[in-house]
Design a protein around this motif. Structure first.
Motif, PDB file in Angstrom:
ATOM      1  N   SER A 131     120.332 125.493  62.724  1.00 24.91           N
ATOM      2  CA  SER A 131     119.940 124.139  63.124  1.00 24.91           C
ATOM      3  C   SER A 131     121.166 123.238  63.054  1.00 24.91           C
ATOM      4  O   SER A 131     121.919 123.267  62.083  1.00 24.91           O
ATOM      5  CB  SER A 131     118.850 123.609  62.196  1.00 24.91           C
ATOM      6  OG  SER A 131     118.634 122.239  62.451  1.00 24.91           O
ATOM      7  N   LEU A 133     120.904 120.182  62.784  1.00 22.71           N
ATOM      8  CA  LEU A 133     120.481 119.029  61.978  1.00 22.71           C
ATOM      9  C   LEU A 133     120.533 119.331  60.491  1.00 22.71           C
ATOM     10  O   LEU A 133     120.254 118.459  59.674  1.00 22.71           O
ATOM     11  CB  LEU A 133     119.066 118.604  62.375  1.00 22.71           C
ATOM     12  CG  LEU A 133     118.836 118.338  63.863  1.00 22.71           C
ATOM     13  CD1 LEU A 133     117.411 117.871  64.099  1.00 22.71           C
ATOM     14  CD2 LEU A 133     119.833 117.347  64.415  1.00 22.71           C
ATOM     15  N   GLU A 135     122.066 120.240  56.710  1.00 24.25           N
ATOM     16  CA  GLU A 135     123.085 119.541  55.918  1.00 24.25           C
ATOM     17  C   GLU A 135     124.488 120.077  56.203  1.00 24.25           C
ATOM     18  O   GLU A 135     125.446 119.313  56.282  1.00 24.25           O
ATOM     19  CB  GLU A 135     122.743 119.669  54.427  1.00 24.25           C
ATOM     20  CG  GLU A 135     123.470 118.689  53.548  1.00 24.25           C
ATOM     21  CD  GLU A 135     123.173 117.237  53.891  1.00 24.25           C
ATOM     22  OE1 GLU A 135     124.111 116.423  53.863  1.00 24.25           O
ATOM     23  OE2 GLU A 135     122.016 116.903  54.194  1.00 24.25           O
ATOM     24  N   ARG A 138     125.758 118.681  59.449  1.00 24.65           N
ATOM     25  CA  ARG A 138     126.081 117.256  59.314  1.00 24.65           C
ATOM     26  C   ARG A 138     127.417 117.044  58.624  1.00 24.65           C
ATOM     27  O   ARG A 138     128.087 116.049  58.846  1.00 24.65           O
ATOM     28  CB  ARG A 138     124.996 116.529  58.525  1.00 24.65           C
ATOM     29  CG  ARG A 138     123.749 116.309  59.302  1.00 24.65           C
ATOM     30  CD  ARG A 138     122.823 115.419  58.532  1.00 24.65           C
ATOM     31  NE  ARG A 138     121.472 115.901  58.771  1.00 24.65           N
ATOM     32  CZ  ARG A 138     120.443 115.613  58.031  1.00 24.65           C
ATOM     33  NH1 ARG A 138     120.584 114.858  56.970  1.00 24.65           N
ATOM     34  NH2 ARG A 138     119.267 116.084  58.327  1.00 24.65           N
ATOM     35  N   ARG A 176     125.833 113.881  66.931  1.00 22.04           N
ATOM     36  CA  ARG A 176     125.780 112.914  65.822  1.00 22.04           C
ATOM     37  C   ARG A 176     124.562 111.991  65.966  1.00 22.04           C
ATOM     38  O   ARG A 176     123.952 111.608  64.969  1.00 22.04           O
ATOM     39  CB  ARG A 176     127.060 112.085  65.753  1.00 22.04           C
ATOM     40  CG  ARG A 176     128.300 112.871  65.407  1.00 22.04           C
ATOM     41  CD  ARG A 176     128.193 113.495  64.049  1.00 22.04           C
ATOM     42  NE  ARG A 176     129.459 114.120  63.681  1.00 22.04           N
ATOM     43  CZ  ARG A 176     129.556 115.150  62.883  1.00 22.04           C
ATOM     44  NH1 ARG A 176     128.476 115.684  62.359  1.00 22.04           N
ATOM     45  NH2 ARG A 176     130.711 115.674  62.595  1.00 22.04           N
ATOM     46  N   GLN A 179     121.689 113.855  64.715  1.00 21.02           N
ATOM     47  CA  GLN A 179     121.761 114.011  63.267  1.00 21.02           C
ATOM     48  C   GLN A 179     121.548 112.712  62.501  1.00 21.02           C
ATOM     49  O   GLN A 179     121.506 112.738  61.280  1.00 21.02           O
ATOM     50  CB  GLN A 179     123.134 114.583  62.871  1.00 21.02           C
ATOM     51  CG  GLN A 179     123.373 115.974  63.345  1.00 21.02           C
ATOM     52  CD  GLN A 179     124.802 116.426  63.084  1.00 21.02           C
ATOM     53  OE1 GLN A 179     125.702 115.609  62.878  1.00 21.02           O
ATOM     54  NE2 GLN A 179     125.011 117.734  63.109  1.00 21.02           N
ATOM     55  N   SER A 180     121.399 111.599  63.189  1.00 14.95           N
ATOM     56  CA  SER A 180     121.235 110.315  62.486  1.00 14.95           C
ATOM     57  C   SER A 180     119.993 110.363  61.616  1.00 14.95           C
ATOM     58  O   SER A 180     118.989 110.980  61.980  1.00 14.95           O
ATOM     59  CB  SER A 180     121.160 109.162  63.488  1.00 14.95           C
ATOM     60  OG  SER A 180     119.934 109.204  64.183  1.00 14.95           O
ATOM     61  N   THR A 184     116.391 112.426  62.192  1.00 10.31           N
ATOM     62  CA  THR A 184     116.134 113.652  61.442  1.00 10.31           C
ATOM     63  C   THR A 184     114.975 113.501  60.461  1.00 10.31           C
ATOM     64  O   THR A 184     114.383 114.489  60.056  1.00 10.31           O
ATOM     65  CB  THR A 184     117.384 114.125  60.689  1.00 10.31           C
ATOM     66  OG1 THR A 184     117.837 113.078  59.837  1.00 10.31           O
ATOM     67  CG2 THR A 184     118.472 114.524  61.642  1.00 10.31           C
ATOM     68  N   THR A 189     113.846 120.026  59.210  1.00  7.04           N
ATOM     69  CA  THR A 189     115.177 120.603  59.110  1.00  7.04           C
ATOM     70  C   THR A 189     115.129 121.800  58.191  1.00  7.04           C
ATOM     71  O   THR A 189     114.841 121.664  57.011  1.00  7.04           O
ATOM     72  CB  THR A 189     116.200 119.570  58.587  1.00  7.04           C
ATOM     73  OG1 THR A 189     115.722 119.057  57.364  1.00  7.04           O
ATOM     74  CG2 THR A 189     116.438 118.463  59.569  1.00  7.04           C
TER      75      THR A 189
END
Length: 190
Positions: A131, A133, A135, A138, A176, A179-180, A184, A189
């Protein structure tokens, strides 16, 4: 008046000659070099060059016009180096995000899914991609994501030959935006 009569006579004679053409005879050539090419064709042998080829190789170290070389190889060490060296040249804006979305949907969504969750159509038959998205994703720097798109990583093949550098940077901006935290929070996730 005299000029008008002469002009009319010349025009009538020209039309008469044009209409009375014998189709069994070839036409007159005014400038045959315009359609019978004198130069050698690109891939034809050429006795005038050192290597005997018409299409010569570019000079060593030359860079094609409009091309910006990326001096990073594949692999995690190079991706880490790209993370510190490369900065996104585009500011995040609506046109950049719109183009990033188009490029993401065109090149990335078949594996990563339209929302970046790794649930694309390819995931039904092949190992599921991570994913985007999560951690870990990110925490990746923009330059590192750009490098991964360019050189590939793990099972993901390199997309540098298909996706222009500008679109790669715009994909990073679009990623990005996916991913905000506001977006999310609504998605699962893994």
């Amino acid at each position: 008046m005299k000029r008008l009569l002469i002009g009319t006579g010349v025009l009538a004679a020209a039309l008469q000659v044009g209409c009375e053409r014998d189709v069994s005879q070839p036409n007159l050539e005014y400038a045959p070099d315009m359609y019978s090419s004198v130069p050698y064709d690109s891939y034809a042998p050429n006795p005038n060059t050192r290597d005997g080829k018409t299409l010569m190789a570019p000079a060593p170290g030359s860079i094609p016009r409009g091309f910006s070389p990326l001096h990073y190889g594949p692999g995690p060490q190079e991706a880490t180096r790209a993370a510190t060296d490369l900065k996104n040249p585009f500011e995040s804006s609506e046109p950049v995000l719109a183009r990033g979305k188009v490029a993401f949907n065109r090149y990335c969504s078949h594996c990563h899914g339209s929302g970046g969750l790794g649930d694309g159509l390819v995931a039904a038959r092949f190992p599921r991609p991570p994913s985007l998205l999560a951690e870990h994703a990110r925490g990746l720097a923009d330059g590192q994501i750009f490098h991964i798109i360019t050189q590939g990583q793990g099972l993901m093949p390199a997309h540098g030959s298909q996706v222009s550098p500008e679109d790669r940077w715009k994909i990073v901006h679009y990623l990005r935006s996916l991913q905000s935290p506001a977006r999310t929070a609504r998605k699962d996730t893994p």
